[in-house]
Design a protein around this motif. Structure first.
Motif, short mmCIF file in Angstrom:
data_model
loop_
_atom_site.label_atom_id
_atom_site.label_comp_id
_atom_site.label_asym_id
_atom_site.label_seq_id
_atom_site.Cartn_x
_atom_site.Cartn_y
_atom_site.Cartn_z
N ALA A 52 0.82 -1.23 0.00
CA ALA A 52 0.00 0.00 0.00
C ALA A 52 0.85 1.27 0.00
O ALA A 52 0.38 2.35 0.39
CB ALA A 52 -0.94 0.01 1.20
N VAL A 53 2.10 1.16 -0.43
CA VAL A 53 2.99 2.32 -0.52
C VAL A 53 2.82 2.97 -1.89
O VAL A 53 2.77 2.28 -2.91
CB VAL A 53 4.47 1.90 -0.31
CG1 VAL A 53 5.40 3.09 -0.50
CG2 VAL A 53 4.64 1.29 1.06
N ARG A 54 2.72 4.28 -1.90
CA ARG A 54 2.55 4.99 -3.16
C ARG A 54 3.78 4.81 -4.04
O ARG A 54 4.91 4.85 -3.56
CB ARG A 54 2.30 6.47 -2.88
CG ARG A 54 1.95 7.31 -4.11
CD ARG A 54 1.64 8.73 -3.70
NE ARG A 54 0.40 8.82 -2.94
CZ ARG A 54 0.00 9.91 -2.30
NH1 ARG A 54 0.77 11.00 -2.32
NH2 ARG A 54 -1.13 9.92 -1.64
N PHE A 55 3.58 4.60 -5.32
CA PHE A 55 4.63 4.37 -6.31
C PHE A 55 5.47 3.14 -5.98
O PHE A 55 6.69 3.13 -6.15
CB PHE A 55 5.54 5.60 -6.44
CG PHE A 55 4.81 6.86 -6.78
CD1 PHE A 55 4.13 6.99 -7.98
CD2 PHE A 55 4.80 7.93 -5.90
CE1 PHE A 55 3.44 8.16 -8.29
CE2 PHE A 55 4.11 9.10 -6.20
CZ PHE A 55 3.43 9.22 -7.41
N SER A 56 4.83 2.10 -5.51
CA SER A 56 5.54 0.86 -5.18
C SER A 56 5.99 0.16 -6.46
O SER A 56 5.31 0.21 -7.49
CB SER A 56 4.63 -0.07 -4.37
OG SER A 56 5.26 -1.32 -4.17
N THR A 57 7.14 -0.53 -6.38
CA THR A 57 7.65 -1.27 -7.55
C THR A 57 6.76 -2.46 -7.87
O THR A 57 6.86 -3.03 -8.96
CB THR A 57 9.08 -1.77 -7.27
OG1 THR A 57 9.08 -2.54 -6.05
CG2 THR A 57 10.04 -0.60 -7.13
N GLY A 58 5.89 -2.83 -6.95
CA GLY A 58 4.99 -3.96 -7.20
C GLY A 58 3.70 -3.57 -7.87
O GLY A 58 2.84 -4.43 -8.11
N ASP A 59 3.54 -2.30 -8.21
CA ASP A 59 2.31 -1.82 -8.84
C ASP A 59 2.41 -1.85 -10.36
O ASP A 59 3.49 -1.71 -10.93
CB ASP A 59 2.01 -0.39 -8.41
CG ASP A 59 1.63 -0.28 -6.94
OD1 ASP A 59 1.06 -1.26 -6.42
OD2 ASP A 59 1.89 0.77 -6.34
#
Length: 253
Positions: A52-59
């Motif tokens: 749920a972190v903004r701009f995560s590499t998993g998105d």
């Protein structure tokens, strides 16, 4: 200043400035929406990181784009954009009423006037604007209210991929969306070169070029949004909907 704002030139100038701002916003917004199509092509549609972190590499790309739309900078721009819409609509109505009365009301096309040489879009900019306004209401209720507004109120935003699929899982919604964007294309195509004409770029050489550029920009914006809707329909009905973890969620709608 007051005389300028109430003059015909002043009202058209405000229409031009607010229109230019909205064109830029539509290009940005359409590009971010198109990220969902890119996610489908590279197999990342629906990919949202668990942290749920903004701009995560998993998105996926579309989720990253939605994260950008929820940054403080965009939050500041929202009321400015809203003001721009209000001014554009308000002055558009004002100018339409003035043009309607000056050209003879319902008989305005029976007299010798410039109106006879205007394009269909030029004669119906007000009607096209009303249709586009309906699209804006649709967007605000289906996406902005469930994403940016939720985050602004401290709640968790809806999954953007699910919102796309839920909104466009029915073919008739996609068809309605396309009709709306045909109206947007006509509105933008005329409004783009008219905007430059208002500020003095109205010689024959530049006017022809601006009309071509207007068609290209309007077509690009419409294609970005339409491709997003069609892709969401395909994902909801044929691709992602078959996944075990998505089917129960889509079945609720």
């Amino acid at each position: 200043m007051a005389n300028f704002l109430t003059s015909s030139i002043g009202k058209k100038f405000i229409q031009s400035v607010t229109g230019a701002f909205l064109v830029i916003f539509l290009l940005l917004h359409g590009t971010i929406n198109f990220f969902s199509v890119i996610d489908s092509l590279n197999g990342n549609f629906g990919k949202v990181a668990e942290d749920a972190v903004r701009f995560s590499t998993g998105d996926g790309w579309f989720q990253v784009g939605c994260d950008f739309m929820s940054t403080p900078f965009i939050d500041i721009m929202v009321p400015i954009l809203a003001l721009g819409f209000i001014l554009h609509i308000g002055f558009g109505i004002w100018l339409s009423i003035e043009n309607y009365t000056k050209r003879g009301g319902i008989k305005r096309y029976e007299v010798a006037s410039k109106a006879k040489n205007d394009s269909w879009a030029a004669k119906n900019m007000f009607i096209l604007g009303i249709i586009v306004l309906g699209l804006l209401g649709f967007h605000l209720s289906h996406f902005w209210a469930k994403m940016q507004l939720q985050e602004f109120m401290g709640a968790e935003a809806e999954n953007p991929y699910y919102l796309l699929m839920v909104t466009f899982k029915n073919w008739w919604m996609v068809a309605l969306y396309i009709v709306w964007f045909i109206a947007l294309f006509l509105h933008l195509e005329h409004g783009f070169w008219s905007m430059f004409q208002t500020i003095g770029w109205n010689n024959k050489k530049w006017l022809k070029r601006l009309k071509v550029i207007g068609i290209i920009i309007a077509a690009a914006i419409v294609l970005l949004f339409v491709c997003t809707a069609v892709n969401a329909y395909v994902e909801a009905n044929f691709v992602t909907a078959s996944h075990e973890w998505t089917a129960p969620l889509l079945a609720k709608f």
